[in-house]
Design a protein around this motif. Structure first.
Motif, PDB file in Angstrom:
ATOM      1  N   ALA A  92       0.813  -1.217   0.000  1.00  0.00           N
ATOM      2  CA  ALA A  92       0.000   0.000   0.000  1.00  0.00           C
ATOM      3  C   ALA A  92       0.845   1.264   0.000  1.00  0.00           C
ATOM      4  O   ALA A  92       0.416   2.291  -0.506  1.00  0.00           O
ATOM      5  CB  ALA A  92      -0.937   0.011   1.205  1.00  0.00           C
ATOM      6  N   HIS A  93       2.034   1.213   0.520  1.00  0.00           N
ATOM      7  CA  HIS A  93       2.863   2.406   0.600  1.00  0.00           C
ATOM      8  C   HIS A  93       3.694   2.650  -0.658  1.00  0.00           C
ATOM      9  O   HIS A  93       4.377   3.652  -0.756  1.00  0.00           O
ATOM     10  CB  HIS A  93       3.783   2.326   1.819  1.00  0.00           C
ATOM     11  CG  HIS A  93       4.741   1.190   1.741  1.00  0.00           C
ATOM     12  ND1 HIS A  93       4.374  -0.097   2.050  1.00  0.00           N
ATOM     13  CD2 HIS A  93       6.030   1.138   1.369  1.00  0.00           C
ATOM     14  CE1 HIS A  93       5.412  -0.895   1.875  1.00  0.00           C
ATOM     15  NE2 HIS A  93       6.422  -0.165   1.470  1.00  0.00           N
ATOM     16  N   SER A 143      -2.083   7.382  -5.905  1.00  0.00           N
ATOM     17  CA  SER A 143      -1.094   6.358  -5.581  1.00  0.00           C
ATOM     18  C   SER A 143      -0.958   5.334  -6.697  1.00  0.00           C
ATOM     19  O   SER A 143       0.140   5.049  -7.164  1.00  0.00           O
ATOM     20  CB  SER A 143      -1.493   5.666  -4.283  1.00  0.00           C
ATOM     21  OG  SER A 143      -0.693   4.533  -4.056  1.00  0.00           O
ATOM     22  N   SER A 149       4.107   8.956  -4.622  1.00  0.00           N
ATOM     23  CA  SER A 149       4.474   8.404  -3.315  1.00  0.00           C
ATOM     24  C   SER A 149       3.554   8.974  -2.235  1.00  0.00           C
ATOM     25  O   SER A 149       2.858   9.980  -2.453  1.00  0.00           O
ATOM     26  CB  SER A 149       5.923   8.746  -2.985  1.00  0.00           C
ATOM     27  OG  SER A 149       6.042  10.140  -2.738  1.00  0.00           O
ATOM     28  N   VAL A 150       3.593   8.359  -1.071  1.00  0.00           N
ATOM     29  CA  VAL A 150       2.808   8.846   0.071  1.00  0.00           C
ATOM     30  C   VAL A 150       3.190  10.290   0.377  1.00  0.00           C
ATOM     31  O   VAL A 150       2.323  11.133   0.637  1.00  0.00           O
ATOM     32  CB  VAL A 150       3.021   7.928   1.298  1.00  0.00           C
ATOM     33  CG1 VAL A 150       2.455   8.555   2.556  1.00  0.00           C
ATOM     34  CG2 VAL A 150       2.407   6.555   1.051  1.00  0.00           C
ATOM     35  N   SER A 154       0.763  13.448   0.235  1.00  0.00           N
ATOM     36  CA  SER A 154       0.627  14.189   1.476  1.00  0.00           C
ATOM     37  C   SER A 154       0.813  15.689   1.240  1.00  0.00           C
ATOM     38  O   SER A 154       0.023  16.509   1.717  1.00  0.00           O
ATOM     39  CB  SER A 154       1.661  13.672   2.484  1.00  0.00           C
ATOM     40  OG  SER A 154       1.647  14.424   3.655  1.00  0.00           O
ATOM     41  N   PRO A 161       1.235  12.069   6.233  1.00  0.00           N
ATOM     42  CA  PRO A 161       1.564  10.804   5.561  1.00  0.00           C
ATOM     43  C   PRO A 161       0.766   9.629   6.132  1.00  0.00           C
ATOM     44  O   PRO A 161       0.337   8.747   5.388  1.00  0.00           O
ATOM     45  CB  PRO A 161       3.064  10.645   5.819  1.00  0.00           C
ATOM     46  CG  PRO A 161       3.554  12.039   6.000  1.00  0.00           C
ATOM     47  CD  PRO A 161       2.437  12.769   6.697  1.00  0.00           C
ATOM     48  N   ARG A 162       0.539   9.632   7.440  1.00  0.00           N
ATOM     49  CA  ARG A 162      -0.225   8.543   8.057  1.00  0.00           C
ATOM     50  C   ARG A 162      -1.664   8.529   7.547  1.00  0.00           C
ATOM     51  O   ARG A 162      -2.238   7.471   7.328  1.00  0.00           O
ATOM     52  CB  ARG A 162      -0.192   8.691   9.590  1.00  0.00           C
ATOM     53  CG  ARG A 162      -0.975   7.629  10.308  1.00  0.00           C
ATOM     54  CD  ARG A 162      -0.369   6.239  10.085  1.00  0.00           C
ATOM     55  NE  ARG A 162      -1.281   5.241  10.591  1.00  0.00           N
ATOM     56  CZ  ARG A 162      -1.742   4.211   9.899  1.00  0.00           C
ATOM     57  NH1 ARG A 162      -1.347   4.008   8.669  1.00  0.00           N
ATOM     58  NH2 ARG A 162      -2.580   3.357  10.422  1.00  0.00           N
ATOM     59  N   GLU A 165      -1.602   7.004   4.098  1.00  0.00           N
ATOM     60  CA  GLU A 165      -1.447   5.548   4.216  1.00  0.00           C
ATOM     61  C   GLU A 165      -2.754   4.893   4.641  1.00  0.00           C
ATOM     62  O   GLU A 165      -3.113   3.819   4.141  1.00  0.00           O
ATOM     63  CB  GLU A 165      -0.341   5.217   5.214  1.00  0.00           C
ATOM     64  CG  GLU A 165       1.045   5.563   4.725  1.00  0.00           C
ATOM     65  CD  GLU A 165       2.111   5.443   5.801  1.00  0.00           C
ATOM     66  OE1 GLU A 165       1.767   5.235   6.992  1.00  0.00           O
ATOM     67  OE2 GLU A 165       3.300   5.554   5.445  1.00  0.00           O
ATOM     68  N   LYS A 166      -3.461   5.530   5.562  1.00  0.00           N
ATOM     69  CA  LYS A 166      -4.731   4.981   6.046  1.00  0.00           C
ATOM     70  C   LYS A 166      -5.770   4.957   4.921  1.00  0.00           C
ATOM     71  O   LYS A 166      -6.519   3.989   4.775  1.00  0.00           O
ATOM     72  CB  LYS A 166      -5.244   5.799   7.243  1.00  0.00           C
ATOM     73  CG  LYS A 166      -6.407   5.145   7.943  1.00  0.00           C
ATOM     74  CD  LYS A 166      -5.983   3.823   8.568  1.00  0.00           C
ATOM     75  CE  LYS A 166      -7.108   3.228   9.379  1.00  0.00           C
ATOM     76  NZ  LYS A 166      -6.759   1.908   9.896  1.00  0.00           N
ATOM     77  N   ILE A 168      -5.171   4.693   1.724  1.00  0.00           N
ATOM     78  CA  ILE A 168      -4.775   3.614   0.810  1.00  0.00           C
ATOM     79  C   ILE A 168      -5.143   2.264   1.419  1.00  0.00           C
ATOM     80  O   ILE A 168      -5.696   1.388   0.743  1.00  0.00           O
ATOM     81  CB  ILE A 168      -3.273   3.690   0.477  1.00  0.00           C
ATOM     82  CG1 ILE A 168      -2.987   4.962  -0.332  1.00  0.00           C
ATOM     83  CG2 ILE A 168      -2.829   2.447  -0.294  1.00  0.00           C
ATOM     84  CD1 ILE A 168      -1.510   5.269  -0.502  1.00  0.00           C
ATOM     85  N   GLU A 169      -4.864   2.099   2.699  1.00  0.00           N
ATOM     86  CA  GLU A 169      -5.205   0.854   3.395  1.00  0.00           C
ATOM     87  C   GLU A 169      -6.708   0.587   3.324  1.00  0.00           C
ATOM     88  O   GLU A 169      -7.144  -0.535   3.033  1.00  0.00           O
ATOM     89  CB  GLU A 169      -4.753   0.956   4.849  1.00  0.00           C
ATOM     90  CG  GLU A 169      -5.098  -0.238   5.708  1.00  0.00           C
ATOM     91  CD  GLU A 169      -4.741  -0.006   7.168  1.00  0.00           C
ATOM     92  OE1 GLU A 169      -5.515  -0.467   8.023  1.00  0.00           O
ATOM     93  OE2 GLU A 169      -3.709   0.632   7.446  1.00  0.00           O
TER      94      GLU A 169
END
Length: 180
Positions: A92-93, A143, A149-150, A154, A161-162, A165-166, A168-169
């Motif tokens: 995911a990242h 993405s 990239s993250v 961002s 960034p978190r 990522e969340k 994408i998750e």
């Protein structure tokens, strides 16, 4: 006189009883189509080969639990789809190629059912992505489709960034839940 080709039912029964020749027959019959299917989803030939091999390893390792009343073909393609989803989730990242509109894959030697399966899966993915909440969809598309990239996402969307990522998750979770 040539040996008669085994039916899928015979292959499943043979594999479930540990018959290596049935496993090899299933591999010869389905590996090329399965590999084409996975390549069409992830656009990375080397990784597609790994995932297709994993499908056949799982077939052998889970042979004692095979149900002879189920379709071998369906078992393999559902397992392949799940392998792709697991792979996408674990990555995911990273930015992976997952184009919105995938090119036609009908090449000489491919069967119409493979093309239909390919388009059906890609239509389902496009529908799922289209139904995502706007922010999640935008992050996922940046993405996967724009290969950002993250950190880039961002900065562009002014998110942590978190949070990126969340999103994408959660997008991958949506895909997995709906495709399963």
């Amino acid at each position: 006189m040539a040996a008669q080709e085994k039916t899928d039912w015979q292959l499943i029964v043979g594999i479930s009883s540990g018959d290596v020749s049935s496993y090899e027959d299933a591999y010869r019959r389905y590996y090329p189509r399965l590999l084409s299917f996975v390549k069409g989803l992830i656009k990375d030939a080397a990784r597609a080969e790994d995932l297709a091999q994993n499908v056949f390893m799982k077939l052998w390792y889970n042979r004692s639990r095979l149900d002879p009343n189920l379709s071998l073909r369906n078992y393999l393609f559902v397992t392949a789809r799940n392998e792709v989803i697991d792979f996408l989730r674990s990555k995911a990242h990273t930015a992976m190629s997952y184009p919105e509109e995938l090119p036609e894959i009908a090449r000489p030697g491919e069967r119409a059912e493979e093309v239909a399966e390919y388009h059906e899966t890609n239509s389902a993915v496009a529908r799922i992505v289209g139904d995502m909440p706007e922010r999640r969809r935008v992050v996922f598309q940046m993405s996967r489709y724009q290969h950002k990239s993250v950190e880039e996402i961002s900065r562009e969307l002014d998110l942590s960034p978190r949070t990126v990522e969340k999103h994408i998750e959660l997008a991958l979770k949506d895909l997995r839940k709906t495709l399963n």
